[in-house]
Design a protein around this motif. Structure first.
Motif, PDB file in Angstrom:
ATOM      1  N   ALA A  71      -4.689  41.147  71.740  1.00 13.84           N
ATOM      2  CA  ALA A  71      -4.718  39.731  72.761  1.00 13.84           C
ATOM      3  C   ALA A  71      -4.369  40.029  74.053  1.00 13.84           C
ATOM      4  N   LEU A  72      -3.660  40.855  74.524  1.00 13.11           N
ATOM      5  CA  LEU A  72      -3.505  41.310  75.874  1.00 13.11           C
ATOM      6  C   LEU A  72      -4.664  42.013  76.548  1.00 13.11           C
ATOM      7  N   ARG A  73      -5.156  42.968  75.694  1.00 12.96           N
ATOM      8  CA  ARG A  73      -6.327  43.724  76.070  1.00 12.96           C
ATOM      9  C   ARG A  73      -7.685  42.923  76.398  1.00 12.96           C
ATOM     10  N   VAL A  74      -7.707  41.772  75.457  1.00 11.67           N
ATOM     11  CA  VAL A  74      -8.882  41.104  75.539  1.00 11.67           C
ATOM     12  C   VAL A  74      -8.530  39.829  76.688  1.00 11.67           C
ATOM     13  N   SER A  75      -7.709  39.674  77.121  1.00 10.92           N
ATOM     14  CA  SER A  75      -7.402  38.512  78.026  1.00 10.92           C
ATOM     15  C   SER A  75      -7.415  39.061  79.289  1.00 10.92           C
ATOM     16  N   LEU A 135      15.149  51.148  56.623  1.00 13.23           N
ATOM     17  CA  LEU A 135      13.765  50.666  56.919  1.00 13.23           C
ATOM     18  C   LEU A 135      12.865  50.951  55.809  1.00 13.23           C
ATOM     19  N   ASP A 136      12.188  49.580  55.315  1.00  7.04           N
ATOM     20  CA  ASP A 136      11.147  49.925  54.180  1.00  7.04           C
ATOM     21  C   ASP A 136       9.669  49.642  54.831  1.00  7.04           C
ATOM     22  N   LEU A 137       8.786  50.101  53.838  1.00  7.86           N
ATOM     23  CA  LEU A 137       7.437  50.263  54.354  1.00  7.86           C
ATOM     24  C   LEU A 137       6.929  49.077  54.999  1.00  7.86           C
ATOM     25  N   ASN A 138       7.455  47.985  54.302  1.00  9.10           N
ATOM     26  CA  ASN A 138       6.871  46.611  54.692  1.00  9.10           C
ATOM     27  C   ASN A 138       7.354  46.104  56.089  1.00  9.10           C
ATOM     28  N   LEU A 139       8.448  46.534  56.562  1.00  6.50           N
ATOM     29  CA  LEU A 139       9.079  46.216  57.822  1.00  6.50           C
ATOM     30  C   LEU A 139       8.207  46.933  58.585  1.00  6.50           C
ATOM     31  N   ILE A 140       7.932  47.991  58.443  1.00  7.85           N
ATOM     32  CA  ILE A 140       7.170  49.001  59.234  1.00  7.85           C
ATOM     33  C   ILE A 140       5.921  48.760  59.527  1.00  7.85           C
ATOM     34  N   LEU A 141       5.166  48.059  58.590  1.00  6.39           N
ATOM     35  CA  LEU A 141       3.960  47.719  58.695  1.00  6.39           C
ATOM     36  C   LEU A 141       3.852  46.142  59.329  1.00  6.39           C
ATOM     37  N   LEU A 142       4.663  45.541  59.236  1.00  9.70           N
ATOM     38  CA  LEU A 142       4.899  44.144  59.604  1.00  9.70           C
ATOM     39  C   LEU A 142       4.757  44.635  61.396  1.00  9.70           C
ATOM     40  N   VAL A 143       5.657  45.535  61.671  1.00 11.83           N
ATOM     41  CA  VAL A 143       5.930  45.808  63.369  1.00 11.83           C
ATOM     42  C   VAL A 143       4.587  46.209  63.607  1.00 11.83           C
ATOM     43  N   LEU A 144       3.959  47.069  62.945  1.00  9.78           N
ATOM     44  CA  LEU A 144       2.774  47.755  63.467  1.00  9.78           C
ATOM     45  C   LEU A 144       1.627  46.564  63.500  1.00  9.78           C
ATOM     46  N   LEU A 145       1.486  45.784  62.568  1.00 11.03           N
ATOM     47  CA  LEU A 145       0.375  44.665  62.642  1.00 11.03           C
ATOM     48  C   LEU A 145       0.700  43.781  63.738  1.00 11.03           C
ATOM     49  N   VAL A 146       1.770  43.403  63.927  1.00 16.05           N
ATOM     50  CA  VAL A 146       2.109  42.313  64.969  1.00 16.05           C
ATOM     51  C   VAL A 146       1.977  42.907  66.404  1.00 16.05           C
ATOM     52  N   GLY A 147       2.527  44.313  66.391  1.00 16.38           N
ATOM     53  CA  GLY A 147       2.359  44.941  67.699  1.00 16.38           C
ATOM     54  C   GLY A 147       0.801  45.195  67.899  1.00 16.38           C
ATOM     55  N   LEU A 148      -0.091  45.360  67.089  1.00 13.32           N
ATOM     56  CA  LEU A 148      -1.415  45.876  67.265  1.00 13.32           C
ATOM     57  C   LEU A 148      -2.217  44.271  67.713  1.00 13.32           C
ATOM     58  N   SER A 149      -1.691  43.378  67.022  1.00 18.28           N
ATOM     59  CA  SER A 149      -2.132  42.046  67.395  1.00 18.28           C
ATOM     60  C   SER A 149      -1.878  41.527  68.672  1.00 18.28           C
ATOM     61  N   PHE A 150      -0.777  41.760  69.408  1.00 18.10           N
ATOM     62  CA  PHE A 150      -0.385  41.321  70.617  1.00 18.10           C
ATOM     63  C   PHE A 150      -1.112  42.392  71.653  1.00 18.10           C
ATOM     64  N   TRP A 151      -1.415  43.792  71.462  1.00 17.79           N
ATOM     65  CA  TRP A 151      -1.858  44.551  72.089  1.00 17.79           C
ATOM     66  C   TRP A 151      -3.204  43.983  72.224  1.00 17.79           C
ATOM     67  N   ASP A 174     -14.744  32.186  77.115  1.00 15.49           N
ATOM     68  CA  ASP A 174     -15.331  32.482  76.075  1.00 15.49           C
ATOM     69  C   ASP A 174     -15.289  33.585  74.893  1.00 15.49           C
ATOM     70  N   ARG A 175     -15.168  34.691  75.824  1.00 16.73           N
ATOM     71  CA  ARG A 175     -15.073  35.877  74.759  1.00 16.73           C
ATOM     72  C   ARG A 175     -13.656  36.025  74.567  1.00 16.73           C
ATOM     73  N   ALA A 176     -12.659  35.651  75.566  1.00 16.15           N
ATOM     74  CA  ALA A 176     -11.336  36.090  74.902  1.00 16.15           C
ATOM     75  C   ALA A 176     -10.834  35.041  73.974  1.00 16.15           C
ATOM     76  N   ARG A 177     -11.005  33.649  73.790  1.00 15.24           N
ATOM     77  CA  ARG A 177     -10.615  32.801  73.242  1.00 15.24           C
ATOM     78  C   ARG A 177     -10.550  33.241  71.477  1.00 15.24           C
ATOM     79  N   PRO A 178     -11.660  33.490  70.834  1.00 16.90           N
ATOM     80  CA  PRO A 178     -11.658  33.721  69.399  1.00 16.90           C
ATOM     81  C   PRO A 178     -10.701  34.979  69.069  1.00 16.90           C
TER      82      PRO A 178
END
Length: 93
Positions: free
Chosen positions: A21-25, A3-19, A68-72
């Motif tokens: 989005a779910l938390r705000v919604s 595993l390279d650092l770029n893949l690990i950062l990708l998984v972390l960023l995508v996971g954080l983004s989905f978390w 209105d709070r969740a959309r942006p």
């Protein structure tokens, strides 16, 4: 294949983004769960646009505020995920 650092950062960023989005919604889902099918359909068809909310019924106002709070934040989380995946692909991940 190591595993390279770029893949690990990708998984972390995508996971954080989905978390994020779910938390705000969550409040949006809670308010939407209180509505009947007709009220939800009425909100979606008539009051989704902020400019048309002048005559909105009082029972739909909490849903409108949560929406209105969740959309942006949801849009920003999806954009961050897409940008990180594109960066990983184009940088030769």
């Amino acid at each position: 294949m190591p595993l390279d650092l770029n893949l690990i950062l990708l998984v972390l960023l995508v996971g954080l983004s989905f978390w994020l989005a779910l938390r705000v919604s969550r409040p949006l889902r809670e308010e939407a769960g209180k509505l009947t099918l007709e009220q939800a359909r009425d909100f979606q068809q008539n009051y989704r646009n902020k400019a048309k909310r002048t005559d909105m019924p009082a029972e739909l106002r909490p849903l409108a505020a949560a929406s209105d709070r969740a959309r942006p934040t949801i849009i920003a989380a999806c954009a961050a995920s897409a940008a990180s995946i594109a960066a990983y692909i184009f940088l030769g991940g």
